[in-house]
Design a protein around this motif. Structure first.
Motif, PDB file in Angstrom:
ATOM      1  N   HIS A  99       0.855  -1.206   0.000  1.00 11.48           N
ATOM      2  CA  HIS A  99       0.000   0.000   0.000  1.00 11.48           C
ATOM      3  C   HIS A  99       0.884   1.247   0.000  1.00 11.48           C
ATOM      4  O   HIS A  99       1.095   1.864   1.038  1.00 11.48           O
ATOM      5  N   VAL A 100       1.424   1.566  -1.174  1.00  9.90           N
ATOM      6  CA  VAL A 100       2.378   2.681  -1.250  1.00  9.90           C
ATOM      7  C   VAL A 100       1.724   3.968  -1.760  1.00  9.90           C
ATOM      8  O   VAL A 100       2.388   5.009  -1.817  1.00  9.90           O
ATOM      9  N   GLY A 101       0.445   3.885  -2.101  1.00  8.14           N
ATOM     10  CA  GLY A 101      -0.239   5.020  -2.748  1.00  8.14           C
ATOM     11  C   GLY A 101      -0.094   6.338  -2.003  1.00  8.14           C
ATOM     12  O   GLY A 101       0.045   7.385  -2.612  1.00  8.14           O
ATOM     13  N   GLU A 102      -0.127   6.284  -0.675  1.00  5.64           N
ATOM     14  CA  GLU A 102      -0.112   7.538   0.096  1.00  5.64           C
ATOM     15  C   GLU A 102       1.245   7.831   0.721  1.00  5.64           C
ATOM     16  O   GLU A 102       1.362   8.740   1.544  1.00  5.64           O
ATOM     17  N   LEU A 103       2.253   7.064   0.338  1.00  6.62           N
ATOM     18  CA  LEU A 103       3.548   7.190   1.030  1.00  6.62           C
ATOM     19  C   LEU A 103       4.112   8.614   0.971  1.00  6.62           C
ATOM     20  O   LEU A 103       4.494   9.186   1.998  1.00  6.62           O
ATOM     21  N   GLN A 104       4.121   9.199  -0.234  1.00  6.51           N
ATOM     22  CA  GLN A 104       4.699  10.552  -0.354  1.00  6.51           C
ATOM     23  C   GLN A 104       3.922  11.570   0.478  1.00  6.51           C
ATOM     24  O   GLN A 104       4.512  12.424   1.142  1.00  6.51           O
ATOM     25  N   ASP A 105       2.585  11.451   0.455  1.00  9.65           N
ATOM     26  CA  ASP A 105       1.773  12.405   1.241  1.00  9.65           C
ATOM     27  C   ASP A 105       2.034  12.251   2.728  1.00  9.65           C
ATOM     28  O   ASP A 105       2.112  13.237   3.464  1.00  9.65           O
ATOM     29  N   ARG A 106       2.179  11.002   3.175  1.00  5.47           N
ATOM     30  CA  ARG A 106       2.413  10.763   4.603  1.00  5.47           C
ATOM     31  C   ARG A 106       3.751  11.370   5.047  1.00  5.47           C
ATOM     32  O   ARG A 106       3.864  11.914   6.134  1.00  5.47           O
ATOM     33  N   VAL A 107       4.745  11.230   4.179  1.00  8.71           N
ATOM     34  CA  VAL A 107       6.070  11.784   4.496  1.00  8.71           C
ATOM     35  C   VAL A 107       5.958  13.307   4.612  1.00  8.71           C
ATOM     36  O   VAL A 107       6.458  13.917   5.562  1.00  8.71           O
ATOM     37  N   ARG A 108       5.285  13.906   3.642  1.00  6.76           N
ATOM     38  CA  ARG A 108       5.155  15.365   3.620  1.00  6.76           C
ATOM     39  C   ARG A 108       4.392  15.868   4.853  1.00  6.76           C
ATOM     40  O   ARG A 108       4.804  16.796   5.523  1.00  6.76           O
ATOM     41  N   GLU A 109       3.278  15.192   5.153  1.00  5.73           N
ATOM     42  CA  GLU A 109       2.461  15.583   6.321  1.00  5.73           C
ATOM     43  C   GLU A 109       3.276  15.507   7.603  1.00  5.73           C
ATOM     44  O   GLU A 109       3.198  16.372   8.458  1.00  5.73           O
ATOM     45  N   MET A 110       4.067  14.452   7.711  1.00  8.86           N
ATOM     46  CA  MET A 110       4.859  14.292   8.929  1.00  8.86           C
ATOM     47  C   MET A 110       5.921  15.385   9.037  1.00  8.86           C
ATOM     48  O   MET A 110       6.126  15.965  10.104  1.00  8.86           O
ATOM     49  N   ALA A 111       6.558  15.684   7.899  1.00  6.08           N
ATOM     50  CA  ALA A 111       7.587  16.733   7.919  1.00  6.08           C
ATOM     51  C   ALA A 111       6.968  18.074   8.319  1.00  6.08           C
ATOM     52  O   ALA A 111       7.549  18.832   9.114  1.00  6.08           O
ATOM     53  N   ILE A 112       5.782  18.357   7.798  1.00  8.76           N
ATOM     54  CA  ILE A 112       5.092  19.612   8.168  1.00  8.76           C
ATOM     55  C   ILE A 112       4.862  19.644   9.681  1.00  8.76           C
ATOM     56  O   ILE A 112       5.148  20.639  10.352  1.00  8.76           O
ATOM     57  N   ASP A 113       4.387  18.544  10.235  1.00  5.36           N
ATOM     58  CA  ASP A 113       4.087  18.532  11.673  1.00  5.36           C
ATOM     59  C   ASP A 113       5.346  18.606  12.526  1.00  5.36           C
ATOM     60  O   ASP A 113       5.322  19.164  13.623  1.00  5.36           O
ATOM     61  N   TRP A 114       6.428  18.032  12.048  1.00  7.04           N
ATOM     62  CA  TRP A 114       7.692  18.135  12.805  1.00  7.04           C
ATOM     63  C   TRP A 114       8.088  19.608  12.951  1.00  7.04           C
ATOM     64  O   TRP A 114       8.443  20.064  14.028  1.00  7.04           O
ATOM     65  N   VAL A 115       8.014  20.316  11.824  1.00  9.68           N
ATOM     66  CA  VAL A 115       8.451  21.729  11.858  1.00  9.68           C
ATOM     67  C   VAL A 115       7.414  22.572  12.607  1.00  9.68           C
ATOM     68  O   VAL A 115       7.759  23.407  13.445  1.00  9.68           O
ATOM     69  N   ALA A 116       6.129  22.299  12.328  1.00 14.35           N
ATOM     70  CA  ALA A 116       5.073  23.040  13.048  1.00 14.35           C
ATOM     71  C   ALA A 116       5.165  22.786  14.545  1.00 14.35           C
ATOM     72  O   ALA A 116       4.927  23.666  15.367  1.00 14.35           O
ATOM     73  N   GLY A 117       5.561  21.577  14.919  1.00 14.57           N
ATOM     74  CA  GLY A 117       5.659  21.201  16.339  1.00 14.57           C
ATOM     75  C   GLY A 117       6.896  21.746  17.027  1.00 14.57           C
ATOM     76  O   GLY A 117       7.046  21.553  18.230  1.00 14.57           O
ATOM     77  N   GLY A 118       7.803  22.373  16.271  1.00 11.91           N
ATOM     78  CA  GLY A 118       8.924  23.045  16.934  1.00 11.91           C
ATOM     79  C   GLY A 118      10.317  22.626  16.501  1.00 11.91           C
ATOM     80  O   GLY A 118      11.310  23.197  16.968  1.00 11.91           O
ATOM     81  N   LEU A 119      10.447  21.617  15.604  1.00 11.68           N
ATOM     82  CA  LEU A 119      11.807  21.316  15.130  1.00 11.68           C
ATOM     83  C   LEU A 119      12.249  22.474  14.248  1.00 11.68           C
ATOM     84  O   LEU A 119      11.507  22.926  13.374  1.00 11.68           O
ATOM     85  N   ASP A 120      13.468  22.921  14.484  1.00  9.57           N
ATOM     86  CA  ASP A 120      13.977  24.100  13.783  1.00  9.57           C
ATOM     87  C   ASP A 120      15.082  23.652  12.822  1.00  9.57           C
ATOM     88  O   ASP A 120      16.132  23.177  13.267  1.00  9.57           O
ATOM     89  N   PRO A 121      14.843  23.788  11.501  1.00 10.98           N
ATOM     90  CA  PRO A 121      15.848  23.311  10.540  1.00 10.98           C
ATOM     91  C   PRO A 121      17.189  24.035  10.652  1.00 10.98           C
ATOM     92  O   PRO A 121      18.186  23.573  10.112  1.00 10.98           O
ATOM     93  N   GLU A 122      17.202  25.174  11.372  1.00  7.61           N
ATOM     94  CA  GLU A 122      18.488  25.861  11.608  1.00  7.61           C
ATOM     95  C   GLU A 122      19.267  25.174  12.720  1.00  7.61           C
ATOM     96  O   GLU A 122      20.462  25.390  12.881  1.00  7.61           O
ATOM     97  N   LYS A 123      18.576  24.381  13.536  1.00 15.03           N
ATOM     98  CA  LYS A 123      19.238  23.754  14.682  1.00 15.03           C
ATOM     99  C   LYS A 123      19.469  22.257  14.506  1.00 15.03           C
ATOM    100  O   LYS A 123      20.266  21.659  15.219  1.00 15.03           O
ATOM    101  N   CYS A 124      18.685  21.609  13.630  1.00 11.51           N
ATOM    102  CA  CYS A 124      18.819  20.153  13.479  1.00 11.51           C
ATOM    103  C   CYS A 124      18.639  19.789  12.010  1.00 11.51           C
ATOM    104  O   CYS A 124      18.165  20.599  11.227  1.00 11.51           O
ATOM    105  N   SER A 125      19.050  18.567  11.652  1.00 11.89           N
ATOM    106  CA  SER A 125      18.883  18.116  10.264  1.00 11.89           C
ATOM    107  C   SER A 125      17.625  17.274  10.169  1.00 11.89           C
ATOM    108  O   SER A 125      17.479  16.280  10.886  1.00 11.89           O
TER     109      SER A 125
END
Ligand code: SF4
Length: 341
Positions: free
Chosen positions: A60-86
């Motif tokens: 079931h790979v149909g939504e894989l790209q969307d799931r990755v994108r959604e998670m990345a959005i929430d990581w940054v929205a939740g406070g991960l700072d790309p200036e401080k971490c990779s």
């Protein structure tokens, strides 16, 4: 100054819920100020199981790209700072796949067959015919950590064993090739608050159980979910004396309304508070706390290029480190230098 390197990943389950935010993510956010952190979305790991229902997997790979994108959005929205971490996607670092292959040559099969997580996953995901990739999961996990020479992995108390194989593999590699290429990774034990599901204080919040509040929920959806939360079934009227310890709403007051937690207990037990008002108060506090996360979420969703840039920059940095590691690994394993034939 950085105390060392931290690595950690999450399977791409899409938008995060409060359990993820209050557990792993808030902890990652704290760590980014003290350590050099590598946080990655483990899309290859998602392919070790077939998937189905709401879960992505190799069938079931149909939504894989969307799931990755959604998670990345929430990581940054939740406070991960790309200036401080990779922040990056696991499969964007091909060196991890190469290290996984090399590690697979020196991983005794018995280590993998005895791995309790392997058995739990077969049962949990009801897998009839487990794949080679699933059996080798801990070897890939070790490559995820050691490609960046991860010194620490943040884990909850019940997950310490997960890092043991990485340690064993690093020791085996270093001793086989007489070189100290890899650190012996340590766990970074973290206390995370217990986040119950919306249906019971005895269950954990999870996507698969459907008992969650997602960060992507609107204020109204959050209030509606709080309205449907499990409470004390014996408290029907406002002046009935309640038993807050078995009530999910009360448990969340302990997280989002700490200042009035004792008052909520007292009023509930004395029959001075009704469940309707109690829930309204909680939903208000939750929505207040989540407002900045939601605002960042909206900004990122409106600007899809920004998340691509963050993931690209994170992968560029991670690849540099992983390339250097692979150069050392290939050298001590006496593999012919690239470009030599
Ligand atoms: S008053 Fe509040 S704490 Fe007491 S049972 Fe109702 S919702 Fe739970």
């Amino acid at each position: 100054m950085s105390k060392g390197r931290v690595t950690s990943g999450m399977r791409p389950t899409g938008s995060l819920h409060l359990g993820n935010l209050l557990g792993a993510l808030n902890n990652w956010v704290r760590l980014q100020d003290e350590y050099e952190c590598f946080y990655f979305i483990v899309d290859w790991h998602a392919l070790t199981t077939p998937g189905g229902g709401d879960a992505v997997g190799y069938e079931h790979v149909g939504e894989l790209q969307d799931r990755v994108r959604e998670m990345a959005i929430d990581w940054v929205a939740g406070g991960l700072d790309p200036e401080k971490c990779s922040i990056f996607v696991q499969s964007h670092i091909p060196e991890v796949a190469e290290l996984h292959l090399l590690f697979s040559m020196i991983t005794p099969l018995g280590w993998l067959e005895r791995n309790p997580t392997y058995k739990e996953m077969i049962l949990g995901y009801k897998i009839d015919s487990p794949s080679y990739g699933l059996l080798g999961y801990p070897t890939l996990q070790s490559a995820d950590i050691l490609a960046y020479k991860g010194e620490y992995v943040p884990v909850g108390k019940d997950q310490e064993a997960h890092v043991n194989m990485t340690r064993d593999l690093a020791q085996r590699f270093n001793s086989l090739y007489g070189a100290k290429v890899f650190p012996i990774t340590q766990t970074l034990l973290t206390e995370v608050p217990k986040v119950p599901g919306t249906d019971s204080v005895d269950k954990k919040m999870s996507k698969s159980a459907g008992n969650y509040i997602a960060l992507s929920f609107t204020e109204e959806e959050t209030a509606e979910t709080v309205r449907n939360m499990f409470t004390d079934p014996t408290k029907i009227r406002k002046n009935d004396k309640g038993h807050p310890d078995g009530c999910v709403v009360f448990a969340f007051h302990g997280i989002y309304n700490k200042g009035e937690f004792a008052v909520v207990r007292d009023e509930c037990e004395k029959g001075l508070r009704g469940c309707v008002d109690c829930k309204k108060q909680l939903a208000g506090r939750m929505n207040e706390a989540l407002a900045p996360v939601r605002a960042r979420r909206r900004d990122l969703e409106a600007n899809p290029g920004r998340i691509r840039e963050i993931l690209h920059a994170g992968a560029m940095h991670a690849r540099e480190i992983a390339r250097d590691t692979l150069d050392e690994v290939r050298d001590v394993m006496n593999l012919p230098p690239r470009g030599s034939s």
